[in-house]
Design a protein around this motif. Sequence first.
Motif, PDB file in Angstrom:
ATOM      1  N   GLU A   1       3.433  53.331 -18.712  1.00 31.98           N
ATOM      2  CA  GLU A   1       4.351  53.672 -17.631  1.00 31.98           C
ATOM      3  C   GLU A   1       5.843  53.860 -18.233  1.00 31.98           C
ATOM      4  O   GLU A   1       6.413  54.600 -17.871  1.00 31.98           O
ATOM      5  CB  GLU A   1       4.214  52.703 -16.447  1.00 31.98           C
ATOM      6  CG  GLU A   1       3.000  52.728 -15.926  1.00 31.98           C
ATOM      7  CD  GLU A   1       2.993  51.759 -14.781  1.00 31.98           C
ATOM      8  OE1 GLU A   1       3.741  50.815 -14.661  1.00 31.98           O
ATOM      9  OE2 GLU A   1       1.997  51.572 -14.031  1.00 31.98           O
ATOM     10  N   ALA A   2       6.192  52.992 -19.244  1.00 32.11           N
ATOM     11  CA  ALA A   2       7.484  52.781 -19.621  1.00 32.11           C
ATOM     12  C   ALA A   2       7.917  53.661 -20.998  1.00 32.11           C
ATOM     13  O   ALA A   2       9.118  54.250 -21.109  1.00 32.11           O
ATOM     14  CB  ALA A   2       7.844  51.294 -19.796  1.00 32.11           C
ATOM     15  N   LEU A   3       7.063  53.670 -21.734  1.00 33.19           N
ATOM     16  CA  LEU A   3       7.167  54.112 -23.112  1.00 33.19           C
ATOM     17  C   LEU A   3       6.619  55.222 -23.543  1.00 33.19           C
ATOM     18  O   LEU A   3       7.006  56.290 -24.349  1.00 33.19           O
ATOM     19  CB  LEU A   3       7.049  53.147 -24.228  1.00 33.19           C
ATOM     20  CG  LEU A   3       7.992  51.703 -23.796  1.00 33.19           C
ATOM     21  CD1 LEU A   3       7.694  50.492 -24.826  1.00 33.19           C
ATOM     22  CD2 LEU A   3       9.383  51.825 -24.020  1.00 33.19           C
ATOM     23  N   ARG A   4       5.184  55.223 -22.983  1.00 37.21           N
ATOM     24  CA  ARG A   4       4.305  56.387 -23.960  1.00 37.21           C
ATOM     25  C   ARG A   4       3.202  56.795 -22.944  1.00 37.21           C
ATOM     26  O   ARG A   4       2.101  56.354 -23.027  1.00 37.21           O
ATOM     27  CB  ARG A   4       3.604  55.589 -25.175  1.00 37.21           C
ATOM     28  CG  ARG A   4       4.586  55.065 -26.381  1.00 37.21           C
ATOM     29  CD  ARG A   4       4.153  55.564 -27.709  1.00 37.21           C
ATOM     30  NE  ARG A   4       3.118  56.646 -27.781  1.00 37.21           N
ATOM     31  CZ  ARG A   4       1.820  56.304 -28.496  1.00 37.21           C
ATOM     32  NH1 ARG A   4       1.718  55.204 -29.203  1.00 37.21           N
ATOM     33  NH2 ARG A   4       1.042  57.289 -28.824  1.00 37.21           N
ATOM     34  N   PRO A   5       3.619  57.689 -22.082  1.00 38.59           N
ATOM     35  CA  PRO A   5       2.735  58.191 -21.058  1.00 38.59           C
ATOM     36  C   PRO A   5       1.738  59.067 -21.867  1.00 38.59           C
ATOM     37  O   PRO A   5       0.789  59.103 -20.934  1.00 38.59           O
ATOM     38  CB  PRO A   5       3.941  59.155 -20.301  1.00 38.59           C
ATOM     39  CG  PRO A   5       5.045  59.482 -20.974  1.00 38.59           C
ATOM     40  CD  PRO A   5       5.020  58.305 -22.143  1.00 38.59           C
ATOM     41  N   GLU A   6       1.682  59.513 -23.003  1.00 37.37           N
ATOM     42  CA  GLU A   6       0.770  60.237 -23.634  1.00 37.37           C
ATOM     43  C   GLU A   6      -0.472  59.340 -24.219  1.00 37.37           C
ATOM     44  O   GLU A   6      -1.400  59.801 -24.639  1.00 37.37           O
ATOM     45  CB  GLU A   6       1.343  61.052 -24.761  1.00 37.37           C
ATOM     46  CG  GLU A   6       1.716  60.429 -25.987  1.00 37.37           C
ATOM     47  CD  GLU A   6       3.152  59.567 -25.897  1.00 37.37           C
ATOM     48  OE1 GLU A   6       3.491  59.315 -26.912  1.00 37.37           O
ATOM     49  OE2 GLU A   6       3.854  59.736 -24.991  1.00 37.37           O
ATOM     50  N   LEU A   7      -0.172  58.116 -24.211  1.00 34.87           N
ATOM     51  CA  LEU A   7      -0.915  56.900 -24.722  1.00 34.87           C
ATOM     52  C   LEU A   7      -2.380  57.073 -23.920  1.00 34.87           C
ATOM     53  O   LEU A   7      -2.301  57.104 -22.697  1.00 34.87           O
ATOM     54  CB  LEU A   7      -0.519  55.622 -25.145  1.00 34.87           C
ATOM     55  CG  LEU A   7      -1.463  54.683 -25.440  1.00 34.87           C
ATOM     56  CD1 LEU A   7      -1.851  54.927 -27.003  1.00 34.87           C
ATOM     57  CD2 LEU A   7      -0.894  53.255 -25.531  1.00 34.87           C
ATOM     58  N   ARG A   8      -3.358  57.200 -24.802  1.00 36.41           N
ATOM     59  CA  ARG A   8      -4.682  57.459 -23.759  1.00 36.41           C
ATOM     60  C   ARG A   8      -5.362  56.130 -23.608  1.00 36.41           C
ATOM     61  O   ARG A   8      -5.563  55.444 -24.796  1.00 36.41           O
ATOM     62  CB  ARG A   8      -5.533  58.708 -24.544  1.00 36.41           C
ATOM     63  CG  ARG A   8      -4.911  59.792 -24.199  1.00 36.41           C
ATOM     64  CD  ARG A   8      -5.415  61.137 -25.144  1.00 36.41           C
ATOM     65  NE  ARG A   8      -6.778  60.809 -25.506  1.00 36.41           N
ATOM     66  CZ  ARG A   8      -7.878  61.782 -25.600  1.00 36.41           C
ATOM     67  NH1 ARG A   8      -7.438  63.089 -25.013  1.00 36.41           N
ATOM     68  NH2 ARG A   8      -8.955  61.718 -26.040  1.00 36.41           N
ATOM     69  N   LEU A   9      -5.820  55.604 -22.781  1.00 38.17           N
ATOM     70  CA  LEU A   9      -6.658  54.499 -22.503  1.00 38.17           C
ATOM     71  C   LEU A   9      -7.953  54.659 -22.055  1.00 38.17           C
ATOM     72  O   LEU A   9      -8.249  55.475 -21.017  1.00 38.17           O
ATOM     73  CB  LEU A   9      -5.841  53.516 -21.694  1.00 38.17           C
ATOM     74  CG  LEU A   9      -4.333  53.052 -22.053  1.00 38.17           C
ATOM     75  CD1 LEU A   9      -3.896  52.287 -20.985  1.00 38.17           C
ATOM     76  CD2 LEU A   9      -4.347  52.672 -23.179  1.00 38.17           C
ATOM     77  N   LEU A  10      -8.963  54.043 -22.787  1.00 40.07           N
ATOM     78  CA  LEU A  10     -10.304  54.008 -22.220  1.00 40.07           C
ATOM     79  C   LEU A  10     -10.764  52.711 -22.081  1.00 40.07           C
ATOM     80  O   LEU A  10     -10.645  51.792 -23.100  1.00 40.07           O
ATOM     81  CB  LEU A  10     -10.896  54.903 -23.116  1.00 40.07           C
ATOM     82  CG  LEU A  10     -12.720  54.857 -22.920  1.00 40.07           C
ATOM     83  CD1 LEU A  10     -12.955  55.423 -21.486  1.00 40.07           C
ATOM     84  CD2 LEU A  10     -13.262  55.544 -23.806  1.00 40.07           C
ATOM     85  N   ALA A  11     -11.415  52.223 -20.948  1.00 39.69           N
ATOM     86  CA  ALA A  11     -12.172  51.052 -20.801  1.00 39.69           C
ATOM     87  C   ALA A  11     -13.620  51.196 -20.777  1.00 39.69           C
ATOM     88  O   ALA A  11     -13.975  52.295 -20.274  1.00 39.69           O
ATOM     89  CB  ALA A  11     -11.701  50.309 -19.549  1.00 39.69           C
ATOM     90  N   ALA A  12     -14.187  50.684 -21.589  1.00 42.34           N
ATOM     91  CA  ALA A  12     -15.803  50.872 -21.477  1.00 42.34           C
ATOM     92  C   ALA A  12     -16.619  49.614 -21.357  1.00 42.34           C
ATOM     93  O   ALA A  12     -16.031  48.399 -22.075  1.00 42.34           O
ATOM     94  CB  ALA A  12     -16.078  51.380 -22.890  1.00 42.34           C
TER      95      ALA A  12
END
Length: 174
Positions: free
Chosen positions: A155-166
Amino acid sequence: MIRYDALDALPVRSALPGLDAALEAGGAAVLVAPPGTGKTTLVPLALAGLLGKGNEGPARRVVVAEPRRIAARAAARRMAWLLGEKVGESVGYTVRGERVVGRHARVEVVTTGVLLQRLQRDQELTGVDTVVLDECHERHLDADTVAAFLVDVREALRPELRLLAASATTDAQG
């Protein structure tokens, strides 16, 4: 030599196009699949662009967070074996007191505690394109704190960071 026979036998392969589309569209996704389908091994390799069949996508740096040290080591060994490499080449791991990661590693498996310390030192996770929170149903303080930090980082620094919960058992709707 990539072991395509073993990779092709993993059922989660059919979910890869949809998973990639979800990550491209929203930057975050939840993957729920039964144990042994390839969530821990095939998915990180695909996200890093290491499958090499001409459809692997761009080269990315992926960090996979596991709840336990033994799981982190085992996942890294299995992924390296699937690629026909030694641990530390394209795939490495870092656990408390032990780091086996080469200069050109594109997938690094870490414990949630190691990832939490890394986030405290480098909130932007410089050089990391995707974070996979594996076994996210195993709720503990480190994992919950890491998840909260990663949402804040996006939200604040890296909107391009992709997150995956598995997970094999989590409620995907939640």
